[in-house]
Design an enzyme around this catalytic site. Sequence first.
Site, PDB file in Angstrom:
ATOM      1  N   LYS A   1      30.617  64.572  62.818  1.00 41.97           N
ATOM      2  CA  LYS A   1      29.811  64.821  61.624  1.00 41.97           C
ATOM      3  C   LYS A   1      29.454  63.506  60.923  1.00 41.97           C
ATOM      4  CE  LYS A   1      30.622  69.272  62.225  1.00 41.97           C
ATOM      5  NZ  LYS A   1      31.864  69.949  61.891  1.00 41.97           N
TER       6      LYS A   1
ATOM      7  N   TRP B   1      35.553  77.603  58.068  1.00 41.37           N
ATOM      8  CA  TRP B   1      36.484  76.669  58.699  1.00 41.37           C
ATOM      9  C   TRP B   1      37.906  76.904  58.239  1.00 41.37           C
ATOM     10  CZ3 TRP B   1      34.800  75.267  63.006  1.00 41.37           C
ATOM     11  CH2 TRP B   1      33.439  75.013  63.196  1.00 41.37           C
TER      12      TRP B   1
ATOM     13  N   ASP C   1      41.439  69.244  56.019  1.00 37.42           N
ATOM     14  CA  ASP C   1      40.383  69.159  57.025  1.00 37.42           C
ATOM     15  C   ASP C   1      39.207  68.462  56.354  1.00 37.42           C
ATOM     16  OD1 ASP C   1      38.309  69.500  58.801  1.00 37.42           O
ATOM     17  OD2 ASP C   1      38.493  71.681  58.970  1.00 37.42           O
TER      18      ASP C   1
END
Length: 355
Positions: free
Chosen positions: A192, A100, A168
């Site tokens: 999530k 990511w 993030d």
Amino acid sequence: MIHNFNAGPSILPKEVFEKASEAVLNFENSGLSILEIGHRTTRFQAVVEEATNLVKELLQLNNEQEVLFLHGGASTQFYQIPLNLLNGTDTAAYTETGTWSVKAIKEAKIFGNVIIAGSSKESNYTSIPKKINLTEKTNYLHITTNETIAGTQWKNIPYDCGVPLIADMSSDIFSRVLDFSKFDLIYAGAQKNMGAAGVNLVVINKNILGKVKRTIPTILDYRNQIAEKSMMNTPPVFAIYVVLLTLRWLKKQGGVATIEKINNTKAELLYKTLDSLPIFTGVAAKEDRSTMNAVFTISDPILENEFLKICNEENIVGIKGHRSVGGFRASMYNALPLESVQFLSELMCQFAEKA
Ligand SMILES: *Cc1c(COP(=O)(O)O)cnc(C)c1O
């Protein structure tokens, strides 16, 4: 009972599913579905307002931090952040800790210079850098608090790095207590730990805006979104409503501190099981293990397939590892009951005994 270890979209509390489906048929006894009311109606404005206030309360934000609900998922933030905060001649610092953060770095390079302030590339992203190197002047530092695929998590946040801190938090937002007021920008895709796919939470310190020279497309300029309270165009109405329901649930559980204790109990149990059974190998460095995503392997591919088959038979869902890492990944987000982790742990013990 299905034990849902999916990495994302992932398990949400049952009462969230129930209330969300009620609202599809009859939203707050209005006789209308949440899918057919205007986003500027009083009823929906109340949803956004309550969700915003719950974010502020649960994360204990300061008065300079604005809460936005935006389209495009976390991946859109990979470019929206440098678009708003990085001139072409400026430099931003990124830590490189897995899939990511690598994606975030790639997008930032489109808009300016990037230095890597810490990397775990050499350990194949199985760890978190212990030192941050900020030698140059940079506009901000970006970290990925939880690497969902590698199964690593920052335990010591570099709060006082001297530049705006951006994170993030897609896969560990609302899972543990951090000093959220010290972040200048936090972003997270909802799917999530916070709700349904289709909306992105962005928390932003408004003082860091307005410093780049380029022209920013209207809808991508955070200042406009702040001024219009995320309502420049039609927001993802239903996804925002599911976020509200999830945050209400979280508050009822006792908030972030309470859920953190439960998350720690779940993760400790799973990792203890993993470490006690030589047939399984944990992938991440012990001190950097994620409480959200436990990644592990079995060295024998035949046994690996066999374990996967048994999991399927026992209604354990979503345990297959990410295609880039292989093995297994047990995602243990807020809504996953301890019972599911106990069930998986027992199955691992039984499997190891027979193998
Ligand atoms: C899932 C994930 C993303 C991507 O989210 P999208 O909403 O699919 O764009 C980004 N960062 C992290 C840490 C993630 O876990």
